[in-house]
Design a protein around this motif. Sequence first.
Motif, PDB file in Angstrom:
ATOM      1  N   TYR A 287       0.831  -1.200   0.000  1.00 35.04           N
ATOM      2  CA  TYR A 287       0.000   0.000   0.000  1.00 35.04           C
ATOM      3  C   TYR A 287       0.865   1.249   0.000  1.00 35.04           C
ATOM      4  O   TYR A 287       0.564   2.233  -0.692  1.00 35.04           O
ATOM      5  CB  TYR A 287      -0.927   0.024   1.220  1.00 35.04           C
TER       6      TYR A 287
ATOM      7  N   LEU B 180       2.119   1.910  -3.348  1.00 36.52           N
ATOM      8  CA  LEU B 180       1.091   2.408  -4.242  1.00 36.52           C
ATOM      9  C   LEU B 180       0.703   3.850  -3.935  1.00 36.52           C
ATOM     10  O   LEU B 180      -0.277   4.341  -4.484  1.00 36.52           O
ATOM     11  CB  LEU B 180      -0.153   1.523  -4.147  1.00 36.52           C
TER      12      LEU B 180
ATOM     13  N   ALA C 154      -0.365   5.117  -1.035  1.00 41.07           N
ATOM     14  CA  ALA C 154      -1.490   5.248  -0.121  1.00 41.07           C
ATOM     15  C   ALA C 154      -1.005   5.018   1.307  1.00 41.07           C
ATOM     16  O   ALA C 154      -1.340   4.015   1.931  1.00 41.07           O
ATOM     17  CB  ALA C 154      -2.591   4.252  -0.478  1.00 41.07           C
TER      18      ALA C 154
ATOM     19  N   VAL D  38      -3.653   4.274   4.006  1.00 40.51           N
ATOM     20  CA  VAL D  38      -4.199   2.918   4.022  1.00 40.51           C
ATOM     21  C   VAL D  38      -3.188   1.951   4.628  1.00 40.51           C
ATOM     22  O   VAL D  38      -3.550   1.025   5.352  1.00 40.51           O
ATOM     23  CB  VAL D  38      -4.603   2.484   2.601  1.00 40.51           C
TER      24      VAL D  38
ATOM     25  N   ILE E  11      -2.038   9.505  -2.948  1.00 47.81           N
ATOM     26  CA  ILE E  11      -3.229  10.064  -2.317  1.00 47.81           C
ATOM     27  C   ILE E  11      -2.844  11.261  -1.473  1.00 47.81           C
ATOM     28  O   ILE E  11      -1.877  11.209  -0.704  1.00 47.81           O
ATOM     29  CB  ILE E  11      -3.894   8.997  -1.434  1.00 47.81           C
TER      30      ILE E  11
ATOM     31  N   LEU F  54      -8.483  12.893   0.896  1.00 49.41           N
ATOM     32  CA  LEU F  54      -9.128  11.649   1.315  1.00 49.41           C
ATOM     33  C   LEU F  54     -10.038  11.878   2.510  1.00 49.41           C
ATOM     34  O   LEU F  54     -11.177  11.385   2.565  1.00 49.41           O
ATOM     35  CB  LEU F  54      -8.062  10.610   1.673  1.00 49.41           C
TER      36      LEU F  54
ATOM     37  N   SER G  71     -13.235  13.660   1.397  1.00 50.50           N
ATOM     38  CA  SER G  71     -14.223  12.816   0.732  1.00 50.50           C
ATOM     39  C   SER G  71     -14.825  11.816   1.714  1.00 50.50           C
ATOM     40  O   SER G  71     -15.997  11.465   1.608  1.00 50.50           O
ATOM     41  CB  SER G  71     -13.590  12.092  -0.447  1.00 50.50           C
ATOM     42  N   LEU G  72     -14.022  11.367   2.696  1.00 52.63           N
ATOM     43  CA  LEU G  72     -14.559  10.399   3.660  1.00 52.63           C
ATOM     44  C   LEU G  72     -15.647  11.025   4.520  1.00 52.63           C
ATOM     45  O   LEU G  72     -16.620  10.371   4.877  1.00 52.63           O
ATOM     46  CB  LEU G  72     -13.424   9.869   4.545  1.00 52.63           C
TER      47      LEU G  72
ATOM     48  N   TYR H 144     -18.745  10.380   1.571  1.00 49.32           N
ATOM     49  CA  TYR H 144     -18.971   9.056   2.141  1.00 49.32           C
ATOM     50  C   TYR H 144     -19.360   9.148   3.609  1.00 49.32           C
ATOM     51  O   TYR H 144     -19.050   8.248   4.381  1.00 49.32           O
ATOM     52  CB  TYR H 144     -17.729   8.194   1.971  1.00 49.32           C
TER      53      TYR H 144
ATOM     54  N   VAL I 128      -6.997  -0.637  -3.752  1.00 46.16           N
ATOM     55  CA  VAL I 128      -5.991   0.419  -3.617  1.00 46.16           C
ATOM     56  C   VAL I 128      -5.186   0.561  -4.903  1.00 46.16           C
ATOM     57  O   VAL I 128      -4.846   1.682  -5.321  1.00 46.16           O
ATOM     58  CB  VAL I 128      -5.087   0.126  -2.407  1.00 46.16           C
TER      59      VAL I 128
ATOM     60  N   ASN J   7     -11.232   9.752  -4.414  1.00 48.85           N
ATOM     61  CA  ASN J   7     -10.434   8.663  -3.858  1.00 48.85           C
ATOM     62  C   ASN J   7     -11.304   7.471  -3.450  1.00 48.85           C
ATOM     63  O   ASN J   7     -11.170   6.936  -2.351  1.00 48.85           O
ATOM     64  CB  ASN J   7      -9.628   9.126  -2.648  1.00 48.85           C
ATOM     65  N   ALA J   8     -12.204   7.051  -4.345  1.00 48.49           N
ATOM     66  CA  ALA J   8     -13.174   6.028  -3.973  1.00 48.49           C
ATOM     67  C   ALA J   8     -12.508   4.732  -3.531  1.00 48.49           C
ATOM     68  O   ALA J   8     -12.928   4.109  -2.557  1.00 48.49           O
ATOM     69  CB  ALA J   8     -14.098   5.763  -5.152  1.00 48.49           C
TER      70      ALA J   8
ATOM     71  N   ALA K  79      -9.548   4.103  -2.105  1.00 49.19           N
ATOM     72  CA  ALA K  79      -8.943   4.123  -0.770  1.00 49.19           C
ATOM     73  C   ALA K  79     -10.020   4.185   0.308  1.00 49.19           C
ATOM     74  O   ALA K  79      -9.910   3.519   1.344  1.00 49.19           O
ATOM     75  CB  ALA K  79      -8.002   5.311  -0.646  1.00 49.19           C
ATOM     76  N   VAL K  80     -11.090   4.970   0.047  1.00 49.56           N
ATOM     77  CA  VAL K  80     -12.175   5.044   1.035  1.00 49.56           C
ATOM     78  C   VAL K  80     -12.819   3.667   1.202  1.00 49.56           C
ATOM     79  O   VAL K  80     -13.061   3.209   2.328  1.00 49.56           O
ATOM     80  CB  VAL K  80     -13.213   6.094   0.607  1.00 49.56           C
ATOM     81  N   PHE K  81     -13.058   2.980   0.067  1.00 51.90           N
ATOM     82  CA  PHE K  81     -13.657   1.651   0.161  1.00 51.90           C
ATOM     83  C   PHE K  81     -12.736   0.697   0.903  1.00 51.90           C
ATOM     84  O   PHE K  81     -13.195  -0.145   1.686  1.00 51.90           O
ATOM     85  CB  PHE K  81     -13.955   1.100  -1.225  1.00 51.90           C
ATOM     86  N   ALA K  82     -11.409   0.824   0.664  1.00 45.89           N
ATOM     87  CA  ALA K  82     -10.481  -0.061   1.362  1.00 45.89           C
ATOM     88  C   ALA K  82     -10.568   0.148   2.861  1.00 45.89           C
ATOM     89  O   ALA K  82     -10.590  -0.824   3.636  1.00 45.89           O
ATOM     90  CB  ALA K  82      -9.059   0.186   0.865  1.00 45.89           C
TER      91      ALA K  82
END
Lengths: 155, 101
Positions: free
Chosen positions: A32, A35, A37, A40, A110, A115, A118-119, A123, B46, B57-58, B60-63
Motif C-alpha cells: 500500500y 502504491l 497510499a 491505508v 493520495i 481523502l 471525501s470520507l 462518504y 488500492v 479517492n473512492a 482508498a475510502v472503500f479499502a
Amino acid sequence: MIGAGLLVVTLRNIIHSAIAMMVCFGSLAGMYALLGAPIVAAAQVLIYLGAISVLILFAIMLTQAGDANLPAPFHPQVWVAALAAVAIVGLTGWAAIATDWKAAATTVAIVVSALAKSLFTDYALPFEILSLLLLVAIIGAIYLARRPEEDERAN
Amino acid sequence: MGLQSYLIVSAMLFGIGAFGFMARRNAILMLISIELMLNSVNLSLVAFNAYLPSPVNAGAVFALLVMAVAAAEATVGLALVIAIIRTRQTAEVDEYADLKE
C-alpha cells in the motif's frame, strides 16, 4: 507475501499459520505504501497487525490448550478445493492480463486531506453506518462469548 | 511494476484464501482465510485507486471501509467460534454435523 499466504493455509500448527498471516499483512502494508497510499498502509498496520492478529492469536490460545498439532489439517475435499482455487486464480489472472491497461500507466499518490474530505462529505453516510455496525458487532460479540452460567448468576 | 502485477498478486492471494477456506478443517483457520480474501480485495481496490485516480479517492475510502467491516466480522466470527468450541470441545468443522438429520 504470496509465500507467507501459502504458508498460512498449509502449515500444520495453527499458531504458525497466524504468524505467517501477520507477515502477509505486513507486506501488504508495504505494498500500500508503494502504491502511494500511506494512510491505508497505516490503517492496515493498526487494524490488521495490531487488532485482528492479536484477536486471532488470543482466540487460538484460548481454544487450543497445548494440543495445537492436529493430525490431519485438511478435508478430504482438498483436491477439489485446490482445483477451484486454481480456476479462480486462472480466470481472474487471465482477465487482468488480457485487459489493455494503457489508461493506467502511472500511479497518483493520495493526498490525505482530500481523502479525509471525501470520507467525511461524500462518504459520510457509509461512515456512520459503519460505526453503527461496529457497535452492533461489539454487543453481539459480548453476548456470544459470555459464559452461560454467568447469566444464571446474574438473575 | 504495473497495475497488472498488483492485480495478479491480488488474484493469487484471493485464490489462496479460497483454498484455505475450502480445504482446512479448523474453524479459526477458515476465519483467517476469509481475512486473506478481504485483504486481496483491498489490495486490488488500492491499486485501482492509485492507477486510475478518482476525484473522491473512492478506492482508498472503500479499502478503509472494508477494513472496518473485516474487523467487525472477525470479532463476531471469533466469538461464535469460541462459543461453539466451548460446547463442542473441538475446533474441527467436521465435528459440527450435529444439526444434520
